[in-house]
Design a protein around this motif. Structure first.
Motif, short mmCIF file in Angstrom:
data_model
loop_
_atom_site.label_atom_id
_atom_site.label_comp_id
_atom_site.label_asym_id
_atom_site.label_seq_id
_atom_site.Cartn_x
_atom_site.Cartn_y
_atom_site.Cartn_z
N HIS A 110 81.56 89.08 62.97
CA HIS A 110 80.91 90.17 63.70
C HIS A 110 81.00 91.50 62.96
CE1 HIS A 110 80.54 87.40 67.05
NE2 HIS A 110 81.85 87.15 66.97
N ASP A 111 80.92 91.43 61.64
CA ASP A 111 80.93 92.64 60.81
C ASP A 111 79.63 92.64 59.99
OD1 ASP A 111 81.59 94.91 59.43
OD2 ASP A 111 83.02 93.93 58.08
N PRO A 112 78.59 93.33 60.47
CA PRO A 112 77.28 93.24 59.82
C PRO A 112 77.24 93.90 58.44
CG PRO A 112 77.23 94.85 61.60
CD PRO A 112 78.56 94.17 61.68
N HIS A 113 76.52 93.26 57.53
CA HIS A 113 76.30 93.78 56.18
C HIS A 113 74.84 93.51 55.80
CE1 HIS A 113 80.53 94.63 55.15
NE2 HIS A 113 80.81 93.54 55.83
N PRO A 114 73.91 94.31 56.33
CA PRO A 114 72.49 94.04 56.07
C PRO A 114 72.12 94.05 54.59
CG PRO A 114 72.80 96.18 57.15
CD PRO A 114 74.10 95.46 57.24
N LEU A 115 72.74 94.94 53.79
CA LEU A 115 72.43 94.96 52.36
C LEU A 115 72.90 93.68 51.68
CD1 LEU A 115 73.26 98.67 51.41
CD2 LEU A 115 71.02 97.62 51.77
N ASP A 117 70.49 90.88 52.57
CA ASP A 117 69.27 90.95 51.75
C ASP A 117 69.53 90.48 50.32
OD1 ASP A 117 67.99 91.98 53.96
OD2 ASP A 117 68.09 94.06 53.30
N ALA A 118 70.72 90.79 49.79
CA ALA A 118 71.08 90.33 48.45
C ALA A 118 71.21 88.81 48.42
CB ALA A 118 72.37 90.99 47.99
N TYR A 119 71.79 88.24 49.47
CA TYR A 119 71.92 86.78 49.56
C TYR A 119 70.53 86.13 49.57
CZ TYR A 119 73.16 82.24 51.65
OH TYR A 119 73.31 80.88 51.92
N ALA A 120 69.64 86.66 50.41
CA ALA A 120 68.29 86.11 50.50
C ALA A 120 67.56 86.20 49.17
CB ALA A 120 67.51 86.84 51.59
N ALA A 121 67.77 87.29 48.43
CA ALA A 121 67.09 87.48 47.16
C ALA A 121 67.73 86.67 46.03
CB ALA A 121 67.09 88.96 46.79
N THR A 122 68.99 86.27 46.21
CA THR A 122 69.69 85.50 45.18
C THR A 122 69.32 84.02 45.22
OG1 THR A 122 71.56 87.04 45.21
CG2 THR A 122 71.98 84.86 44.31
N LEU A 123 69.09 83.48 46.39
CA LEU A 123 68.83 82.05 46.53
C LEU A 123 67.71 81.55 45.63
CD1 LEU A 123 69.24 81.50 50.37
CD2 LEU A 123 70.84 80.91 48.55
N PRO A 124 66.55 82.22 45.52
CA PRO A 124 65.49 81.70 44.65
C PRO A 124 65.91 81.56 43.18
CG PRO A 124 64.60 83.37 46.12
CD PRO A 124 66.10 83.41 46.26
N ARG A 139 76.51 86.58 39.33
CA ARG A 139 77.40 87.72 39.04
C ARG A 139 76.98 88.95 39.83
NH1 ARG A 139 78.65 83.67 36.77
NH2 ARG A 139 79.53 83.50 38.87
N ALA A 140 75.68 89.19 39.91
CA ALA A 140 75.19 90.35 40.65
C ALA A 140 75.55 90.24 42.13
CB ALA A 140 73.68 90.49 40.47
N PHE A 141 75.43 89.03 42.68
CA PHE A 141 75.79 88.84 44.09
C PHE A 141 77.28 89.08 44.30
CE2 PHE A 141 77.29 86.37 47.69
CZ PHE A 141 76.45 86.82 48.69
N GLU A 142 78.11 88.59 43.38
CA GLU A 142 79.56 88.82 43.50
C GLU A 142 79.88 90.32 43.52
OE1 GLU A 142 80.98 84.75 41.15
OE2 GLU A 142 80.79 86.66 40.09
N ILE A 143 79.19 91.07 42.67
CA ILE A 143 79.42 92.51 42.61
C ILE A 143 79.02 93.18 43.93
CG2 ILE A 143 78.65 94.66 41.50
CD1 ILE A 143 78.46 93.09 38.88
N VAL A 144 77.85 92.82 44.46
CA VAL A 144 77.38 93.40 45.72
C VAL A 144 78.34 93.02 46.85
CG1 VAL A 144 75.53 93.39 47.44
CG2 VAL A 144 74.97 93.44 45.01
N LEU A 145 78.79 91.78 46.88
CA LEU A 145 79.72 91.32 47.91
C LEU A 145 81.02 92.13 47.87
CD1 LEU A 145 80.86 89.37 50.04
CD2 LEU A 145 81.37 87.77 48.19
N GLY A 203 70.57 100.33 45.09
CA GLY A 203 70.19 99.10 45.76
C GLY A 203 69.21 98.28 44.96
N ALA A 204 69.27 98.40 43.63
CA ALA A 204 68.31 97.74 42.75
C ALA A 204 68.88 96.42 42.27
CB ALA A 204 67.97 98.65 41.56
N LEU A 205 68.69 95.35 43.07
CA LEU A 205 69.29 94.06 42.74
C LEU A 205 68.72 93.48 41.45
CD1 LEU A 205 71.28 91.87 43.67
CD2 LEU A 205 69.36 90.75 44.83
#
Length: 267
Positions: free
Chosen positions: A113-118, A121-128, A143-149, A208-210
């Motif tokens: 229950h701790d929202p992280h909308p950014l 969005d990074a997760y959704a953009a990483t999957l492809p 690596r980029a996802f790990e940094i954002v996380l 916010g430039a993934l």
């Protein structure tokens, strides 16, 4: 989504699922609005359930969930509905392991229950990128996802300044990111990047430039892989993730020589 009354559908992904009864499932979802939530999907295993073909990992869903009417303090919500919201082809092979690696990170590092909308969005953009034929692109996306996380959950120091002093990094001076000290001057034998590269990573994060962050990661994969792995393991408190162990075992099986044919009958 977490109120007693069902609300408007919200985007979410399935992180993990396990049996609850003969006909139902317990799901961990990553919701854009509520962060990581746990829901009970009643009847989802029944052959004709509308939920059964929808509750798949790595597919964007629109879900409605709320607390049970008799328990407004329940931590496990009731899944009221779930619809497929479009997505990519199902991951397979190495891409599937990479996807489960992301899910394991989210399961272990995100509080409920701790929202992280950014981060969502990074997760959704990483999957492809996980299913891309280009391994460099896939590794850079991870690596980029790990940094954002790490940044989103407050475990990443400012990358354009030295952590102890707060002084700006010098463009041509090498620095290393150490779990217990933050960004410090390079010491021989450990992965390091020049100050200009760290500052560029910070700028991409701030904007916010993934895609830009992924491109920067692609230019420094060996150092970032070593650095981020050490940082994640330090905060996870474990030497290795379960997904990585499975990947290593699978790779060893694929690399093992085929057994010699035997003329003797099996035991």
């Amino acid at each position: 989504m977490s109120s007693r009354r069902a609300t408007a559908p919200a985007p979410a992904y399935v992180l993990h699922r396990y049996d609850w009864s003969e006909s139902s499932l317990i799901l961990d979802l990553f919701s854009r609005d509520q962060g990581r939530i746990t829901v009970a999907a009643k009847g989802a295993k029944r052959p004709y359930s509308q939920l059964r073909p929808v509750l798949l990992p790595f597919q964007r869903l629109l879900v409605v969930a709320s607390r049970p009417a008799k328990d407004e303090t329940a931590d496990i919500l009731t899944l009221r509905s779930a619809e497929w919201a479009g997505g990519q082809p199902m991951l397979g092979g190495a891409a599937l392991f990479s996807g489960f690696y992301l899910n394991e990170l989210l399961m272990k590092l995100l509080a409920r229950h701790d929202p992280h909308p950014l981060l969502f969005d990074a997760y959704a953009a990483t999957l492809p990128a996980l299913g891309a034929a280009d391994d460099t692109l896939t590794q850079a996306a991870l690596r980029a996802f790990e940094i954002v996380l790490l940044r989103e959950i407050g475990l990443l120091p400012q990358l354009d300044e030295q952590t102890a002093s707060g002084l700006a990094v010098a463009a041509d001076t090498p620095y290393q990111l150490r779990p217990e000290l933050g960004l410090v001057a390079w010491q021989q034998g450990e992965a390091a990047l020049p100050g200009a590269r760290w500052a560029a990573l910070q700028q991409a994060l701030d904007h916010g430039a993934l895609a830009e962050l992924q491109a920067l990661c692609a230019q420094a994969l060996p150092a970032l892989k070593t650095t981020l792995r050490g940082l994640l393991h330090y905060h996870l408190g474990s030497p290795r993730l379960r997904t990585r162990d499975v990947m290593i075992d699978a790779q060893q099986l694929m690399d093992a020589p085929a057994p010699l044919a035997s003329t003797s009958p099996p035991p």
